[in-house]
Design a protein around this motif. Structure first.
Motif, short mmCIF file in Angstrom:
data_model
loop_
_atom_site.label_atom_id
_atom_site.label_comp_id
_atom_site.label_asym_id
_atom_site.label_seq_id
_atom_site.Cartn_x
_atom_site.Cartn_y
_atom_site.Cartn_z
N ILE A 144 1.11 -0.79 -0.04
CA ILE A 144 0.30 0.09 0.02
C ILE A 144 1.19 1.16 -0.14
O ILE A 144 2.15 1.68 0.75
CB ILE A 144 -1.16 -0.03 1.36
CG1 ILE A 144 -1.73 0.85 1.03
CG2 ILE A 144 -0.20 -0.22 2.71
CD1 ILE A 144 -2.81 1.13 1.71
N HIS A 145 0.75 2.34 -0.73
CA HIS A 145 1.45 3.53 -1.32
C HIS A 145 1.56 4.66 -0.15
O HIS A 145 0.65 5.09 -0.16
CB HIS A 145 1.40 4.03 -2.35
CG HIS A 145 2.57 4.76 -2.79
ND1 HIS A 145 2.21 6.24 -1.87
CD2 HIS A 145 3.14 4.78 -3.25
CE1 HIS A 145 3.52 7.17 -2.88
NE2 HIS A 145 4.19 6.06 -3.35
N PRO A 146 1.70 4.99 0.46
CA PRO A 146 1.50 6.30 2.06
C PRO A 146 1.05 7.11 1.13
O PRO A 146 0.41 7.96 2.67
CB PRO A 146 3.20 6.12 2.08
CG PRO A 146 4.35 5.96 1.03
CD PRO A 146 3.30 5.04 0.74
N ASN A 147 1.25 7.85 0.65
CA ASN A 147 0.70 9.19 -0.57
C ASN A 147 -1.09 8.27 -1.31
O ASN A 147 -1.20 9.79 -1.72
CB ASN A 147 1.92 9.67 -1.66
CG ASN A 147 3.20 10.17 -0.38
OD1 ASN A 147 2.50 10.21 1.01
ND2 ASN A 147 4.44 10.02 -0.92
N CYS A 148 -0.60 7.67 -1.64
CA CYS A 148 -1.84 6.98 -2.71
C CYS A 148 -2.82 5.45 -2.32
O CYS A 148 -2.17 4.78 -2.97
CB CYS A 148 -1.37 6.94 -4.14
SG CYS A 148 -0.63 8.17 -4.83
N PRO A 149 -3.04 5.43 -0.80
CA PRO A 149 -3.94 4.46 -0.34
C PRO A 149 -4.36 3.83 -1.13
O PRO A 149 -5.09 2.67 -1.42
CB PRO A 149 -3.74 4.39 1.22
CG PRO A 149 -4.02 6.35 1.01
CD PRO A 149 -2.99 6.48 0.16
N GLU A 150 -5.62 4.92 -1.76
CA GLU A 150 -6.39 4.92 -2.76
C GLU A 150 -5.95 3.38 -3.76
O GLU A 150 -7.63 3.40 -4.33
CB GLU A 150 -7.23 5.76 -3.53
CG GLU A 150 -6.63 6.49 -4.64
CD GLU A 150 -5.37 7.72 -4.01
OE1 GLU A 150 -4.71 8.12 -4.60
OE2 GLU A 150 -5.07 7.35 -2.92
N LYS A 177 -5.29 -5.04 1.55
CA LYS A 177 -3.99 -4.09 1.53
C LYS A 177 -3.34 -5.28 2.31
O LYS A 177 -3.57 -5.65 2.73
CB LYS A 177 -4.92 -2.78 1.84
CG LYS A 177 -5.95 -1.66 2.02
CD LYS A 177 -6.11 -0.72 2.42
CE LYS A 177 -7.14 0.03 2.28
NZ LYS A 177 -7.74 0.61 3.63
N TYR A 226 1.36 -4.84 3.72
CA TYR A 226 1.57 -2.93 4.67
C TYR A 226 2.98 -4.40 4.68
O TYR A 226 3.02 -5.12 4.67
CB TYR A 226 0.54 -3.55 5.95
CG TYR A 226 -0.41 -3.36 5.95
CD1 TYR A 226 -0.68 -1.26 5.59
CD2 TYR A 226 -1.68 -3.90 5.52
CE1 TYR A 226 -1.84 -1.43 5.74
CE2 TYR A 226 -3.21 -3.27 6.35
CZ TYR A 226 -3.07 -2.00 5.92
OH TYR A 226 -4.58 -2.03 5.99
N SER A 236 -4.80 0.59 -4.03
CA SER A 236 -4.29 -0.96 -3.32
C SER A 236 -6.50 -0.84 -3.11
O SER A 236 -7.73 0.38 -3.33
CB SER A 236 -4.49 -1.33 -1.77
OG SER A 236 -3.29 -0.48 -2.35
#
Length: 434
Positions: free
Chosen positions: A320-326, A333, A335, A328
């Motif tokens: 999951i991307h820290p700046n683009c969690p949407e 998700k 981690y 996933s």
């Protein structure tokens, strides 16, 4: 979480592998030497094999692929276990006749291999490595040598913001124009091909002996631990050297008495696997058929064995991307540092066999190995990997797994340090479980 994990040892091994594995050929060479040092007997793919129960064997295939296997004393042909990874990575490759002299610069003509994130290759010091073919006494048997120029030789410079005011709005890079590496300014005594001269010097030969080359550019920055607690690891080629390490570590760790365990390392995954050295070829089936024939088992037993076998396709997954969690999936998700990923896909772009899934979950539960489930968002197609390709010519039950990473296909990717241990332990347990 499993206790008493020596993360420095695990990530140190991975860092050494990454530094050595600067091309698919070097990845295979490093793994081959590792296996031979661990007691595996080297076989030649173009020579007759003589195999024995209890044996441990390795064969290099076409320079950039590899097969390693162990034959348990009690194995009778009733299936096998397979773990596979790939040796190649998205990169920039030199074209033949690559030298360009223009505006007092010496540049190189290149092409992009695989789905590289192009802007991550800009402003990084780069070197080159790969395989070279040299003239020999026999016209039909040229000499092949590995070469690693192993020092900063190239850079692909960005255009200054003053000349491109919209650069921070996003710029499409043209592969033929914008990705040409700068090698040097034109030397006063320039009288030849600088690339060929560098290769010749490294191999202690002369330029007119060089018949051809397959050279990857790679960033020279070394791997490193990252973060306030050193829980992250940053390096190039995590895709897919993390998986190569897991497969090699697992096959070295031992064998079950009644099993045939196989590791396959394939080239060409990043360009579709449809080569003689790729997962889409019949190379794996060829290896397995030769094992069966050597052990006195007939073709009927081979086909029965396929139906009873299981495999793991080991390749990285998207954390999951820290700046683009949407980006996933909303309920699946993954981690970093919470376990390796089990990857499935309804469209079968990941190998998604339910029986192997059940087996692996039970193995991990028994051994206390953390894992996570990964699927893509329904509106994002995602990538694919070698598992779904391999089973077209090798119809066995197969499942995709791998470590979660950030910036997949960047020239430098990031992962969680504990996930490497979890992945290695999972593949090892897959081989050793009764």
């Amino acid at each position: 979480m499993i206790e008493n994990i020596d993360i420095n040892e695990i990530m140190g091994r991975l860092a050494e592998r990454i530094k050595a594995s600067v091309s698919p050929y070097h990845t295979t060479e490093y793994a081959l030497n590792e296996l031979k040092e661990s007691g595996f007997k080297e076989l030649a793919f173009d020579e007759e094999w003589k195999l024995e129960s209890g044996g441990r064997y390795v064969a290099r295939l076409y320079g950039s692929s590899l097969a390693a296997f162990t034959i348990g004393e009690g194995w009778n042909g009733t299936g096998f276990r397979l773990a596979a990874a790939h040796t190649d990575f998205p990169c920039i490759k030199l074209k033949p006749s690559s030298q360009i002299i223009e505006n007092n610069y010496v540049k190189c003509n290149v092409d992009v291999y695989g789905g590289a994130i192009l802007n991550t290759w800009l402003d990084r010091p780069l070197s080159a490595a790969g395989r070279v073919v040299l003239e020999s006494d026999s016209a039909i048997k040229p000499v092949t040598r590995l070469v690693n120029l192993a020092r900063p030789l190239f850079i692909i410079p960005n255009l200054a913001i003053h000349m491109n005011r919209d650069v921070n709005k996003g710029v499409e890079l043209n592969r033929q124009k914008d990705m040409l590496p700068l090698m040097c300014t034109v030397p006063e005594d320039n009288n030849g091909n600088i690339i060929l001269s560098l290769i010749a010097s490294e191999l202690e030969t002369c330029t007119d002996k060089i018949l051809g080359y397959d050279l990857c550019l790679y960033p020279v920055e070394e791997p490193l631990l990252l973060g306030a607690d050193n829980s992250l690891f940053s390096a190039g080629r995590l895709d897919n050297l993390t998986s190569v390490q897991a497969c090699i570590s697992a096959i070295i760790s031992g064998m079950c008495n009644d099993s045939l365990d196989i590791v396959m390392l394939y080239d060409s995954e990043e360009v579709g696997s449809s080569t003689k050295q790729g997962a889409g070829s019949v190379i794996t089936r060829s290896v397995i058929e030769r094992i069966y024939e050597n052990m006195g088992l007939d073709r009927e037993m081979f086909w029965c064995g396929l139906a009873a076998s299981e495999g793991l396709s080991v390749d990285v997954a998207h954390a999951i991307h820290p700046n683009c969690p949407e980006k996933s999936d909303i309920t699946n998700k993954i981690y970093m540092n919470k376990g390796f990923a089990i990857k499935t896909a309804i469209n079968e772009r990941y190998a998604s066999d339910l029986e192997v899934l059940g087996s692996l979950i039970q193995i991990c539960s028994k051994e206390g190995i953390p894992f996570q489930r990964y699927v893509n968002r329904s509106d994002i197609a995602g990538g694919s990997t070698l598992g779904a390709v391999a089973v077209v010519n090798l119809p066995i039950k197969m499942l995709d797994i791998g470590v979660p990473v950030l910036a997949m296909h960047s020239s430098r990717e990031t992962m969680g340090v504990y996930d490497q241990y979890y992945l290695e332990k999972a593949v090892q347990s897959f081989f050793l479980s009764e």
